[in-house]
Design an enzyme around this catalytic site. Structure first.
Site, mmCIF file in Angstrom:
data_model
loop_
_atom_site.group_PDB
_atom_site.id
_atom_site.type_symbol
_atom_site.label_atom_id
_atom_site.label_comp_id
_atom_site.label_asym_id
_atom_site.label_seq_id
_atom_site.Cartn_x
_atom_site.Cartn_y
_atom_site.Cartn_z
ATOM 1 N N ASP A 18 46.916 -25.797 -8.088
ATOM 2 C CA ASP A 18 46.931 -24.431 -7.772
ATOM 3 C C ASP A 18 47.296 -24.358 -9.948
ATOM 4 O O ASP A 18 47.418 -25.273 -10.793
ATOM 5 C CB ASP A 18 48.492 -23.978 -7.533
ATOM 6 C CG ASP A 18 49.070 -22.718 -8.262
ATOM 7 O OD1 ASP A 18 48.130 -21.830 -8.190
ATOM 8 O OD2 ASP A 18 50.162 -22.697 -8.547
ATOM 9 N N ASP A 20 48.326 -21.012 -11.991
ATOM 10 C CA ASP A 20 49.436 -20.911 -12.771
ATOM 11 C C ASP A 20 51.190 -21.361 -12.208
ATOM 12 O O ASP A 20 51.236 -21.383 -11.836
ATOM 13 C CB ASP A 20 49.718 -18.916 -12.850
ATOM 14 C CG ASP A 20 48.884 -17.971 -13.119
ATOM 15 O OD1 ASP A 20 47.662 -18.874 -13.572
ATOM 16 O OD2 ASP A 20 48.691 -16.968 -12.425
#
Length: 277
Positions: A18, A20
């Site tokens: 992922d 952020d």
């Protein structure tokens, strides 16, 4: 340097990240807002809304419903803006805004996975126009990101074509495994969000990174390792072994995502209007 990665040769494996709060310390979408405001490209109301959203995001309080409302709002804002011009804006500001907030720990993990012969894949809900250049900056091999419908005139229609969120991320991981020959039981995945549990549980080595309360609880119940990343650092100031040269991006979404590129769209729109007037 973290020592979490085992070295395997065959079959092929990958590490899915992922973006952020996992690889970078902030939202890839909202990080651009300060520059937009300083350039007179978004109004104070938009800045305040963005600042609040960033606060909620960093505090780990954005749930599914809040994310969905934000997606709908931002999708509507981008309607009518030119794709190529958005790409240019992102390119102009990428290094100044993103480079300083990359976690040193995440960059080390990327190095380790590449050294082990493992592909690195960024899987992000943010938009392709933001995620793809960040992936290149990090040396990722592939990128999966949200994309929006682009009209024949080269502008966004405001409709979402593909939303890389929740179970959809897990589906993308499985599709990549099928097409690239990855053995998911020997693959790795990293995320901070409970909405990425489907992606995490699809691999043999899931890690919760800077997890929010819900993911921390889930990781504890499932006995998943929990990592705390807290050292953002410019890549150029890291160990000299980290290469700034982009690796080939073999899979990249082709259009802006619901969340990530909207600030750039608003920026360009405001600038164009100011120029015209």
């Amino acid at each position: 340097m973290l020592r979490l990665v085992e070295n395997h040769s065959l079959p092929r494996t990958a590490a899915f990240f992922d973006l952020d709060k996992t690889v970078i310390a902030k939202s890839s979408t909202l990080t651009f807002s300060k520059s937009f405001y300083q350039g007179g490209l978004i109004n104070r109301r938009a800045v305040l809304r963005t600042a609040y959203t960033q606060f909620v995001f960093l505090a780990g309080g954005a749930d599914h419903d809040q994310m969905e409302r934000m997606r709908q709002y931002l999708s509507a804002l981008c309607r009518g803006w030119n794709v190529q011009q958005v790409k240019e804006i992102v390119a102009e500001t990428l290094h100044d805004l993103i480079d300083p907030i990359i976690y040193d720990e995440a960059a080390s993990l990327i190095e380790e996975h590449h050294a082990a012969g493992r592909d690195v894949v960024i899987v992000s809900t943010s938009g392709a126009e933001v995620v793809e250049p960040i992936g290149e900056l990090l040396g990722a091999d592939r990128v999966v990101a949200t994309r929006m419908v682009v009209g024949e005139d080269g502008c966004y229609t405001g409709e979402v074509e593909y939303y890389a969120y929740g179970p959809t991320k897990a589906e993308a991981v499985k599709e990549l495994a099928a097409s690239e020959g990855y053995d998911l039981a020997r693959c790795y995945a990293y995320s901070d969000s409970v909405t990425d549990v489907p992606m995490l549980e699809s691999v043999g080595h899931p890690y919760a990174v800077n997890p929010g309360r819900e993911l921390r609880r889930e990781a504890t119940l499932r006995d998943w390792p929990i990592l705390d990343f807290n050292r953002p650092v410019r890549l150029k100031r890291r160990l000299p072994t980290f290469s700034m040269a982009p690796r080939p991006t073999l899979m990249a979404a082709a259009a802006v995502g619901a969340a990530a590129a909207t600030a750039g769209l608003v920026w360009y729109a405001s600038r164009r209007r100011s120029t015209i007037t």
